[in-house]
Enzyme design. Structure first.
Site, mmCIF file in Angstrom:
data_model
loop_
_atom_site.group_PDB
_atom_site.id
_atom_site.type_symbol
_atom_site.label_atom_id
_atom_site.label_comp_id
_atom_site.label_asym_id
_atom_site.label_seq_id
_atom_site.Cartn_x
_atom_site.Cartn_y
_atom_site.Cartn_z
ATOM 1 N N ASP A 1 -8.357 -30.838 13.567
ATOM 2 C CA ASP A 1 -7.535 -29.710 14.001
ATOM 3 C C ASP A 1 -8.264 -28.378 13.834
ATOM 4 O OD1 ASP A 1 -5.449 -27.911 14.449
ATOM 5 O OD2 ASP A 1 -4.499 -28.278 12.511
ATOM 6 N N ASP B 1 -7.288 -24.328 19.987
ATOM 7 C CA ASP B 1 -6.695 -25.172 18.955
ATOM 8 C C ASP B 1 -6.504 -26.621 19.399
ATOM 9 O OD1 ASP B 1 -5.243 -26.283 16.910
ATOM 10 O OD2 ASP B 1 -3.527 -24.938 17.074
#
Length: 345
Positions: free
Chosen positions: A33, A230
């Site tokens: 992530d 992201d």
């Protein structure tokens, strides 16, 4: 050389790969992530009421010869769910979990501090196909100032170049689901050349966005705004009022919590959405920015744009999530603090 880590793709919404923690390695699937900086996995010490814990792999420190106790408590908050437990400890992290089996030389990051999650409230993590999260953003946003995995990896000189790159496959049935390349760029997953955009604030992977154009009729992020790239967010996220306008322009119907749906038959005729970064135009067709979601024999089309308020000091921000990264191969460069983009092959 660079280490390829194969990712699995679950419904274009979750991308995850396998790592090992401990000696010998205990295997976990994690989301790599770029929107957070901590590593956590479920703990063998999790509470009985924690359903998410029943169905995922659990770390057992007693079975690892390289475990070092720490025991500070911690809580992490994500856009979609929070998590509290205790900052377990230090141990060795292997990527991939068993490199001998995959035939690729893996890497082992030593003395990595990570969270052992003992409480995972809410439904967020029950539905998750992954066990935990491995954050790849900057140390500045690391909870408890823990040194992130990639920072330890750089300090331990485990890669030649301090970069990592993501390919995310947008065909949920195809193999591989994606690839994270640690320490390099995989030229088979993009075409043309990479264009680089400087990181404007070293916390998230934040870059400056010039505008977002919907067909020729509507411009959002007028005069420029900030965006973060992201991998841990499925959609593209913008401010609620801007995304509402975008929804109107493409005939999307508000669903819940900032999400929108679009009648599937309308998708082919919808306008392109063009994201401009550093003077370069990144086009997304309606096929790129919509997701087909099938449940119980019904297929609905979800808009890839979601409205959500990200308040100061961090925000306001747009989030370029998997919908964007799937179309554009992305290089995260810690050496020169920039993000490289090229059309995915």
């Amino acid at each position: 050389g660079p280490i390829p880590e194969v990712l699995k793709n679950y419904m274009d919404a979750q991308y995850y790969g396998e790592i090992g923690i401990g000696t010998p390695p205990q295997c976990f699937t994690v989301v790599f992530d770029t929107g957070s900086s901590n590593l956590w996995v479920p703990s063998i010490h999790c509470k009985l009421l924690d359903i998410a814990c029943w169905i995922h792999h659990k770390y057992n420190s007693g079975k690892s010869s390289t475990y070092v106790k720490n025991g500070t408590t911690f809580a992490i908050h994500y856009g979609s769910g929070s998590l509290s437990g205790y900052l377990s400890s230090q141990d060795t992290v292997s990527v991939p979990c068993n490199s001998a089996l995959s035939g690729v030389g893996g890497i082992k990051v030593e003395r990595q501090t990570f969270g052992e999650a003992t409480k995972q409230p809410g439904l967020t993590f029950i539905a998750a196909k992954f066990d935990g999260i491995l954050g790849m953003a900057y140390p500045r946003i690391s909870v408890n100032n823990v040194v992130p995995v990639f920072d330890n990896l750089m300090q331990q000189k485990l890669v030649d170049k301090d970069i990592f790159s993501f390919y995310l496959n947008r065909d949920p049935g195809a193999q591989p689901g994606g690839e994270l390349m640690l320490g390099g760029i995989d030229s088979k997953y993009y075409k043309g050349s990479l264009d680089y955009h400087n990181v404007t604030r070293k916390a998230y992977w934040q870059i400056h966005m010039n505008q977002v154009a919907v067909g020729s009729s509507l411009t959002l992020c007028k005069g420029g705004c900030e965006a973060i790239v992201d991998t841990g967010t499925s959609l593209i996220v913008g401010q609620p009022e801007e995304v509402r306008e975008l929804g109107k322009a493409i005939g999307a119907v508000p669903l819940i919590q900032g999400e929108y749906m679009i009648p599937c038959e309308k998708v082919p005729s919808l306008p392109d959405v063009t994201v401009t970064l550093g003077g370069k135009k990144y086009k997304l067709s309606s096929e790129n920015y919509t997701l087909k979601v099938s449940q119980a024999g019904q297929t609905i089309c979800l808009s890839g744009f979601m409205g959500m308020d990200i308040p100061p000091p961090g925000g306001p921000l747009w989030i370029l999530g998997d919908v964007f990264i799937g179309r554009y191969y992305t290089v995260f460069d810690r050496d020169l603090n920039r993000v490289g983009l090229a059309e995915a092959a």
